[in-house]
Structure formats: C-alpha cells, structure tokens
Scaffold this active site. Structure first.
Site, mmCIF file in Angstrom:
data_model
loop_
_atom_site.group_PDB
_atom_site.id
_atom_site.type_symbol
_atom_site.label_atom_id
_atom_site.label_comp_id
_atom_site.label_asym_id
_atom_site.label_seq_id
_atom_site.Cartn_x
_atom_site.Cartn_y
_atom_site.Cartn_z
ATOM 1 N N THR B 76 42.519 67.699 86.121
ATOM 2 C CA THR B 76 43.135 68.732 86.559
ATOM 3 C C THR B 76 42.916 69.096 87.634
ATOM 4 O OG1 THR B 76 43.067 70.021 84.054
ATOM 5 C CG2 THR B 76 43.052 71.344 86.145
ATOM 6 N N SER B 204 40.947 59.296 85.105
ATOM 7 C CA SER B 204 39.663 60.388 83.804
ATOM 8 C C SER B 204 39.083 59.558 83.359
ATOM 9 C CB SER B 204 40.600 62.119 83.650
ATOM 10 O OG SER B 204 39.310 62.696 82.482
ATOM 11 N N ALA B 205 38.250 60.031 82.746
ATOM 12 C CA ALA B 205 37.361 59.555 81.557
ATOM 13 C C ALA B 205 37.458 60.030 80.720
ATOM 14 C CB ALA B 205 35.949 60.121 81.917
ATOM 15 N N HIS B 206 37.683 61.563 79.790
ATOM 16 C CA HIS B 206 38.222 61.379 78.363
ATOM 17 C C HIS B 206 39.024 61.274 77.478
ATOM 18 C CE1 HIS B 206 41.373 64.305 77.952
ATOM 19 N NE2 HIS B 206 41.007 64.239 79.738
ATOM 20 N N CYS B 327 56.399 76.918 68.968
ATOM 21 C CA CYS B 327 55.310 77.554 67.902
ATOM 22 C C CYS B 327 53.505 76.759 67.836
ATOM 23 C CB CYS B 327 55.756 77.408 66.674
ATOM 24 S SG CYS B 327 57.280 78.479 66.265
#
Lengths: 213, 389
Positions: B76, B204-206, B327
C-alpha cells in the site's frame, strides 16, 4: 485455531439448517424481492386459510448471503400461524432480535426477507380483492418507502440517517435530492435501491434522483 | 474449538515461514539498534550492514542496483509513494494526467482517486473479458501531459498477467514513467526491471511467507519523486522513519526461500482445481485467462449462489477462501475487477478466489473441491434461481 465467526450462534444455526425452505405449489401469495445494492434475492410463498386469514404454510428461497438466508428462515418461523394483519407487522428489528442480532452492514441483505413476506401478503390481498382503494403517491408515501433504503455504512435507513434533503411529487414525477456527493462510495447502490423502491408505485411515471452532497 | 485449517487465501496474506522468523529474531532481541552510519556505534553498524544486505538481496532479484530499492511498510505504501510521488514531482513541469488500469488493486486505484481530488485527471484503461488491458487504448491515452502509467503485473483477484513488457515499451517510447504493482508476481514470475523496462515496482513480503508490514518500491535512478512520508533522511531521503530492520531481514530471507519448484507445485494445484471444478460442478465460469494467470490463483464463479454463503459454509468445514461478492466486502460493492471484465453483479456475487501457498498440499485441492461441490449443491437447492426441483 480458535473458531470465530462473524455471526451469532442463532444466525449460524439458521444458516446451516434453514427452516421452511423451498417452493409451495399453487401458493395463495408469493413474491420475489431483490436488492440491487448487494445482489441478494429472496422468494416467499404463502398458503393462507381463507376463513381465518391465518398463514398455514410459508416457504422461502434465498439467493443471498448468510444473514439473508438466516433472516428468511427466522421470518418463516415468526410468520407461520399468524394472521396476515399480524404478520404484516413483523419488523426487521424483530427478526434480527430473534436471531440474537445482526451486523449493521448486513441490514439491507436481511431486510429483504421482511420485505419479501410483506410483498407476498400484498400479493395475496391483491389476488383476493382485499386491498383498499389505491391511495395516490404523496411525499409521505415516498418517505415511507425510503425508510427501506439502507445506508450500507451504518445500517440506518436513509430517512433516519437524514440523507434525504428534498422530495417532490408532481403529476407522477418524483424528484428526490440525496444529501450525498455523487462520488460517494455508495451513491450508485443507493440510487438503484431508491429506484427499486419507488418504481412499483402505481401512479409514478418518472423518478429523478439527484445527489447533492 | 480446535480444528485443522486448509488456508486458501494466500493472496490476502501468507503464513510466515518459521525460518524467516528465525532470521528476524536476532534483529529484535540482539541487534536492535537503528542503522547508523559507519561512524556510529558497533551495534548500529551491524544493523546497517544487515539492512544493506537485505536491500542487496531484493535488488538482485529485481535486477536493480541497491540504491534503487526503498523499503516501505508494504504494498500500500509502495504504490502510494510511486503514484503520488511521481505525479506530484512532475505536476508543474509536465502535467497532471495519470493512467491506470480499471482493475488495479486499491492502493493504486485509490491513490489515483486521491490525485483526482487534487486536480489531476485520471484515465482508467478498460480490460477485456479475461482482464487484459487494451494496449491500443493505453497508447492512445498517453498525452504530452501524462506523468505516469501504472498497470499491475498480475491481478489480485482473477490472476490475469498483463503484458507489462509491451506496456513498458509504449511508455518508454512516449517518455512516461511506468509503475507496476508486482505484489503477487515478485519471485513467482520473471521480474527483471531492465529487461522488461520498468521504472517503479511495488513488491511485498507478506505474500511470500515473509512478515507483514514490510515491502519495497523499486525506483529507477533519476526518476522524479516527491517523498510522501516526511521526517528523517532514511532510505536515500525517499522514505522517512526508523528502518524496519527485522522486517527487511525477514523479507530478504523469505525471498531466498522461494524456489521455481515451489511455484510449479502451486501451478499444478491451481490447474488441478480449475480442471476439477469446471468438469465436475455444473454452471461454473472461470474468471480470468486459463493459462496467462498467476501460478497460485484460481477464481471461479458458481452461478445461482452467493459467495459469502459459500465462504461461510467452507469456513465451518475448515477452509479459508475469499469472494468478490458485495456481501463480503467492506464497501458492500461487488468486485470492481469482475465488473470491469464485463461481469454482471451475478458473476461477482458467486465468485470465489482460491490462492495457494507453501503450506498447501495437492490433497487440499481435492478436499476443497469435494467440499465446495456439496456446499454449492446445497445452496442451489434453496436458491430461487436454482434448477427446477
């Protein structure tokens, strides 16, 4: 790992084992309600005793999320055996309470089941000539209908959330001014929902919805 | 209640590899100092060396120079820095027009929208039915005042892999910086910044069994960029804040554990799942392209039923998956990706994403397909749209 679901035990129970599921052959009343905001649909079928006007059998079907299914299930339990007049008065709040509560963001997926029941009763009444003379659409009628349009953020209807700035009704033309920017995250969802609620009114010809936040 | 979980939402995040945790631990308990210069104290110099080493590792994997890699708090932040940073740097000199694809993930889409509110104009390039960006429209959209093109490497939901080499070529020809969000492709697909011609890359690492809260942005040398987090002069004065050294070490370690064999294993699971579902469960549609998709991603619409109901039933049976249904989302909006590929509300409503990772085994595929076949059949029985009963 701990199991942690976003719903109450009661909701999960009705979701897993929904009561009174299916169609009724030759129903005395039926309705299908859909929410353009979230895409859910619910169908309600009724058998009504003509003498007592009691609901002798009720079934529902759901094309929806967990809270939609669970509310459909609980509403059939609440309505079964009641007279049409009693069943009409069942509110979303009562259904939600009977389920031990529902998350606010799920309000408009679950309110559909309540609307489905009322619409099925209306269908019965229309077929059996029980409806009163059609009343003309007024600002109050519109506002009453708008109470079923939910702001998805809060689960509050747009009237209570004070989002309706103005309503005009003239010669079948309805104009509604919503106190939200047209770029609002839920503007389109709310616009579609409003149209869906107002369009069926018998004397409404055009609907103009303006976002003026 | 205890239970075994079959986790199939690895695009959202992954379980950290214990070996990564092991590599990080000394940088929390022993070498906990900030990274100092070579004139600092020894524990700070050790910290600095670990950070430099981590940066070198990430840079090598991208084919970049270490000073072109800036550590951030994740995708992000990387995409915010890339999109806003470049747009702001070129606003006065060149113009206020930015181009992104219609199916970017939220960091890019919402950074673009934030720029719109500041007076920038944004063009959202449409995609075709399988999610491929219209390259002709992209080329036609570039104007003299265009300051950035941001097109993702692969899609977070439907897995479609874009032809970023061609996008890069178009951008280079027109002299416009090109950012790509490679959150889901780094270490899984080829990502050499020079060979492809990339100016900015979000990683990103995650998503790679590394820690959460650490990512990086590749910034090609001399790319104009306005810093977005003000403070100290860390990260080549491009991103202020105490460096997340345990995170950076963990990221680098995680990267070193990814193998081509593993990626092939993920791809085999993906293909097995897609084949079985499309063959065995009626009324299903694959979202995205059959082969030009992320090795770890399958996304299928189960028509006539709703996605949150599927995910909750699967959760109760011990599977974690996600859905593009309104939803399920926090905004109550159906997936913008499924809508952009021409899908109606109904297609998003019943879409389910399965994403594989290191800790999945081939048996997981059969288990989840068996479970979902039952769940979908049950839900279709109670659906008013369901087949006649």
């Amino acid at each position: 790992m701990m199991v942690k679901f976003p719903y109450t035990e009661k909701v999960l129970e009705h979701f897993r084992n929904p009561r009174n599921v299916g169609k009724i052959e030759n129903p005395d009343g039926k309705a299908i309600e859909g929410s353009p905001a979230c895409g859910d649909m619910v169908a309600v079928y009724l058998k009504v005793d003509e003498g007592t006007r009691r609901i002798t059998d009720i079934k529902f079907e759901s094309y929806g999320c967990a809270s939609n299914i669970a509310t459909g299930s609980i509403i059939t339990e609440l309505a079964k055996g009641k007279t049409l007049e009693e069943a009409k008065k069942i509110t979303w709040k009562e259904a939600a309470d009977a389920l031990g509560g529902l998350p606010p963001i799920k309000a408009h997926c679950s309110v559909l089941a309540v609307e489905g029941l009322r619409a099925a009763i209306r269908d019965y009444e229309e077929r059996h000539g029980l409806t009163q003379a059609r009343e003309p659409t007024t600002v109050d009628v519109i506002k009453h209908r708008l109470k079923h349009v939910m702001n998805p953020l809060t689960g509050l209807d747009v009237v209570r959330a004070d989002l309706i700035r103005d309503v005009e009704v003239k010669d079948g033309k309805v104009r509604i001014v919503v106190d939200l920017a047209s770029s609002h995250q839920f503007a389109n969802a709310i616009r579609e929902d409003i149209k869906e609620k107002i369009e069926p009114l018998w004397d409404v010809k055009t609907i103009e919805i303006e976002f003026a936040g | 209640m205890e239970r075994d979980l079959i986790y199939l939402d690895n695009a959202a995040s992954t379980r950290m590899d214990e070996r990564v945790l092991g590599a990080m631990k000394p940088y929390m308990l022993d070498i906990y100092a900030v990274a100092t210069s070579e004139f600092g104290y020894s524990i700070g110099i050790e910290a600095r060396e670990a950070l430099d080493e981590a940066r070198r590792t990430i840079a090598i994997r991208l084919g970049a120079a270490p000073e072109e890699v800036v550590f951030t708090s994740g995708s992000t932040e990387s995409s915010n820095l890339a999109v806003k940073g470049v747009a702001m740097a070129l606003a006065e000199k060149k113009g206020r027009h930015v181009i992104v694809s219609a199916i970017e993930d939220f960091p890019v889409i919402n950074s673009a929208k934030a720029l719109e509110r500041q007076g920038f104009e944004v063009t959202y390039i449409p995609v075709d039915g399988e999610g491929f960006v219209d390259l002709n429209e992209l080329e036609d959209s570039i104007r003299p005042d265009t300051v950035l093109v941001s097109i993702q490497h692969a899609n977070q939901e439907i897995g479609t892999v874009q032809d970023i080499a061609t996008v890069a070529e178009v951008c280079r020809k027109k002299g416009v910086p090109f950012h790509t969000d490679a959150t889901h492709t780094f270490m899984r697909l080829d990502l050499d910044v020079d060979r492809i011609g990339l100016d900015l890359v979000t990683v990103s690492a995650h998503t790679l069994h590394g820690p959460k809260g650490i990512g990086a942005l590749y910034i090609r040398k001399d790319t104009p960029l306005v810093k977005q987090l003000d403070g100290g002069f860390q990260e080549f004065n491009k991103r202020a804040g105490i460096e997340n050294i345990p995170g950076a070490v963990g990221f680098a370690h995680a990267v070193g554990l990814v193998t081509k064999d593993e990626t092939r294993k993920l791809m085999a699971m993906r293909d097995h799942l897609i084949d079985r579902v499309l063959k065995e469960i009626p009324n299903t549609t694959l979202n995205g392209h059959r082969t030009r998709r992320l090795p770890q991603n399958a996304n299928i619409t189960f028509h006539l039923v709703e996605g949150e109901s599927i995910t909750l039933h699967l959760d109760m049976r011990g599977f974690a998956v996600s859905t593009g249904s309104a939803c399920f989302s926090r905004s109550l909006e159906a997936s913008h990706v499924i809508r952009a590929i021409g899908g109606d509300h109904e297609r998003a409503h019943g879409s389910v994403r399965f994403t594989f990772g290191r800790y999945n085994e081939p048996g997981d595929v059969d288990a989840v397909v068996d479970a979902i076949a039952e769940v979908v059949a049950e839900l279709r029985k109670i659906s008013p749209l369901g087949p006649e009963k």
